[in-house]
Design an enzyme around this catalytic site. Sequence first.
Site, PDB file in Angstrom:
ATOM      1  N   HIS A  87      62.366  20.884  65.473  1.00 45.83           N
ATOM      2  CA  HIS A  87      62.905  21.897  66.373  1.00 45.83           C
ATOM      3  C   HIS A  87      61.954  22.227  67.521  1.00 45.83           C
ATOM      4  O   HIS A  87      62.394  22.635  68.603  1.00 45.83           O
ATOM      5  CB  HIS A  87      63.211  23.183  65.594  1.00 45.83           C
ATOM      6  CG  HIS A  87      64.322  23.015  64.607  1.00 45.83           C
ATOM      7  ND1 HIS A  87      64.591  23.939  63.615  1.00 45.83           N
ATOM      8  CD2 HIS A  87      65.244  22.029  64.436  1.00 45.83           C
ATOM      9  CE1 HIS A  87      65.614  23.538  62.884  1.00 45.83           C
ATOM     10  NE2 HIS A  87      66.022  22.376  63.351  1.00 45.83           N
ATOM     11  N   PHE A 115      63.117  21.233  56.829  1.00 48.19           N
ATOM     12  CA  PHE A 115      61.856  20.876  57.490  1.00 48.19           C
ATOM     13  C   PHE A 115      61.885  21.123  58.993  1.00 48.19           C
ATOM     14  O   PHE A 115      61.260  20.376  59.762  1.00 48.19           O
ATOM     15  CB  PHE A 115      61.491  19.418  57.183  1.00 48.19           C
ATOM     16  CG  PHE A 115      61.807  18.985  55.787  1.00 48.19           C
ATOM     17  CD1 PHE A 115      61.316  19.717  54.714  1.00 48.19           C
ATOM     18  CD2 PHE A 115      62.612  17.901  55.529  1.00 48.19           C
ATOM     19  CE1 PHE A 115      61.612  19.344  53.406  1.00 48.19           C
ATOM     20  CE2 PHE A 115      62.920  17.525  54.239  1.00 48.19           C
ATOM     21  CZ  PHE A 115      62.425  18.250  53.167  1.00 48.19           C
ATOM     22  N   CYS A 116      62.590  22.162  59.439  1.00 44.83           N
ATOM     23  CA  CYS A 116      62.719  22.461  60.877  1.00 44.83           C
ATOM     24  C   CYS A 116      63.223  21.243  61.644  1.00 44.83           C
ATOM     25  O   CYS A 116      62.797  20.979  62.768  1.00 44.83           O
ATOM     26  CB  CYS A 116      61.401  22.952  61.453  1.00 44.83           C
ATOM     27  SG  CYS A 116      60.891  24.560  60.826  1.00 44.83           S
ATOM     28  N   ALA A 117      64.123  20.508  61.011  1.00 47.56           N
ATOM     29  CA  ALA A 117      64.743  19.330  61.636  1.00 47.56           C
ATOM     30  C   ALA A 117      66.175  19.239  61.122  1.00 47.56           C
ATOM     31  O   ALA A 117      66.592  18.228  60.569  1.00 47.56           O
ATOM     32  CB  ALA A 117      63.953  18.071  61.311  1.00 47.56           C
TER      33      ALA A 117
END
Length: 429
Positions: free
Chosen positions: A141, A378-380
């Site tokens: 992100h 995982f911020c993805a």
Amino acid sequence: MPTLTIFNDAAAATVAPAAAPESARPIPAVVGADLEVPVKGGRLVRYANLDYAASAPCLEPVSAAVTAALPAYSSVHRGAGYASQLTTARYEQARHTVRAFVGARPSDAVIFTRNTTDATNLLARCLPDGTTVVVFDTEHHASLLPWDDAVRLAPPAFPGEAVRAADEALAAIDGPKLLVVTAASNVTGELWPIAALAHIAHRHGARILVDAAQFVPHRRLNLTALDLDYVAFSGHKLYAPFGAGALVGRGDWLAGGEPYLKGGGAVRAVGEAPEWHEDPEPRHEAGTPNVLGAIALAAACDALSATGWTALVREEERLLARLRAGLAAIDGVRELALWGDDHPRVGIVSFTVDGHTAREVAEALSGEYGIGVRDGKFCAHPFVRHLLGTADGGCEDDTASAVRASIGIGTTQEHVDRLIEALRDIVSR
């Protein structure tokens, strides 16, 4: 101009032989290697930290460097006293160390930030008017979200398709353009063809920003050899968890952008209108900087460079191979990958366990076996949903999540074997 290699250019262009025999350059220890944690039944066990991709522990040489700097800690760029002069010198030396660590050009700016996200947002504020950003949906992100005008590309089926997709997207854009890409995925660990992508970007008059947060703790990065324009990375993933990161790259866009923060240090003179520094380093480092964070970051760079990348990579690849083979042998455990089993990667593995949510697995590993891993997206989010084949799934949706085990300095064979045995126990319930 770098060779246009599609598959493994990052690894080939960045790993260099050690400068001295490896026996004379031991791998440094991490602080907390003897940490004991409670598990079910009230026992204490030695902690198996397999969550390096989130935040790496502090290296002992980094802790020592910060401790040594504390007695003379003082203001930076603002005092005539001895302590202030010494602290200023240490801070600026840290800048030179970071520049050398990533193989930057002498003219490149090194701006200290809080982390990779901060560095990326800083560059976003400095883009020339009308800049279009091209970014893959596989990004963290931090690389996906800061841009006002972005073309988002679907996850490529193979590395050559990533190059082709970037080529087509950049060719269709007029005006300033920036290609944003990771060097190593924070979800799968897979290495991206950053030299080939840099070549394509420059052929279309674009620039390239590389998110190196997951790359620099595992491989040597040479910005000049790879012909990159900007790199961003975090100290807390580089064994220097003291709140500093860096943006390194060409100074013209940075010098032309509005100061990231407006205040003392960024300004040369204040009258009816402020006169901002033209040098991008002071221009974007207003206020008292994180001196100890910069010193810690530089100490980590020095420690890794002194160890020699050959020894570090060899040990990581041995442990990673053992981990992946062990996971592959467990029925119901599926490793996530974009480009297949044989594609080069750093020490990051994400996986799912049939019949169990990611949170259930992570909690069992922690509470029963003393193993620390990450679970979630995982911020993805777009990338994880793509890998899992799910169309939706918010942050709190455990069914659209995975488990991530990541290794680094301090990881031992016993940690890897304990994880594999624990997963065998979990799937057999």
